[in-house]
Design an enzyme around this catalytic site. Sequence first.
Site, PDB file in Angstrom:
ATOM      1  CE  LYS A  20      46.347  36.513  45.324  1.00 24.90           C
ATOM      2  NZ  LYS A  20      44.899  36.435  45.591  1.00 24.90           N
TER       3      LYS A  20
ATOM      4  CB  SER B 183      45.669  32.005  38.170  1.00 23.96           C
ATOM      5  OG  SER B 183      46.020  33.195  38.853  1.00 23.96           O
TER       6      SER B 183
ATOM      7  CD  GLU C 289      37.722  45.308  37.443  1.00 23.73           C
ATOM      8  OE1 GLU C 289      37.727  44.204  38.020  1.00 23.73           O
ATOM      9  OE2 GLU C 289      36.692  45.985  37.313  1.00 23.73           O
TER      10      GLU C 289
ATOM     11  N   GLY D 228      38.406  42.464  31.854  1.00 18.61           N
ATOM     12  CA  GLY D 228      37.681  41.837  32.947  1.00 18.61           C
ATOM     13  C   GLY D 228      37.262  42.832  33.995  1.00 18.61           C
TER      14      GLY D 228
ATOM     15  CG  ASP E  80      34.892  40.926  37.726  1.00 14.09           C
ATOM     16  OD1 ASP E  80      34.829  40.587  38.931  1.00 14.09           O
ATOM     17  OD2 ASP E  80      35.960  40.969  37.107  1.00 14.09           O
TER      18      ASP E  80
ATOM     19  CB  SER F 144      50.058  43.101  43.386  1.00 12.53           C
ATOM     20  OG  SER F 144      49.922  42.857  41.993  1.00 12.53           O
TER      21      SER F 144
END
Length: 320
Positions: free
Chosen positions: A54, A79, A205, A209, A211, A305
């Site tokens: 990030k 988060s 994922e 979840g 999605d 990650s």
Amino acid sequence: MIDLPTYDDVAAASERITGHAHKTPVMTSRTVDEAFGARVFFKCENLQRMGAFKFRGAFNALSRFSPAQRKAGVVAFSSGNHAQAIALSARLLEIPATIVMPHDAPAAKVAATKGYGGNVVVYDRYKEDREQIGRDLAAKHGLTLIPPYDHPDVLSGQGTAAKELFEEVGPLDAFFVPLGGGGLLSGCALATRALSPDCRLYGVEPDAGNDGQQSFRTGAIVHIETPKTIADGAQTQHLGNITLPIIRRDVTDILTASDAQLVDCMGFIATRMKLVVEPTGCLGFAAARQRKAELKGQRIGVLLSGGNVDMARFASLLAP
């Protein structure tokens, strides 16, 4: 029509973050290679500044602020890893930072965010809308909102991780990348198609979840309730208006992994590779392990990650 970022934006981001972000190591494991019958290259973003990929996107985005934006400050919601990335980048660039974080975010991530100088605003992730809270704070105080994934400068910065990987190891046959809101995956997609165009690219994922998988297959953003999973970095409720079109265009498929598989990968990586990787960071490896028979004889990339996990939590997850 949304103007989507291109690989040129990833290359420009690479120039901006050079000297600020770490060029993280690419590691291999003889044990993994033997188990897969393949060459597996791990891009270790758990060893990035603040412990996750990030930082790349956050620093790239904040470095493009105007003097007025820098003076007023930045607001972000996260988060944990984006929170730390924005807080650290803001400190380095002398920009005031306000971070909206869930009340149940990992203690280590909250402490690090505060330690980097971020002003933390707490909310309930199961009852409140973090995006609305961020927009309200931006409007009230004149702050610039930098979301965790659906932003061209953020995803272009994240794509530098894949750029570094391909420049170091050359073309790959398959590449497995964790998926939350899609900033990392879409950025990596831009780099993959430019530097290893024939590589199969998979986003991964949590089972709880999926999605992104639903959105990928239907072509429309699917919204879900906050998933209950140990992969807290992938507890997103939907992909973005920028990330989904890139993912649908450039990604081969979206896969999923269970919490049990993530724990098993955490234990393996800690034991055999001596690396601490958080549950979300293990998503790509978990999916690759499920498919190792079909990967035999190939060159495989796995993006780890992040490594931001409370040690007490890490130990409890791995306890027999």
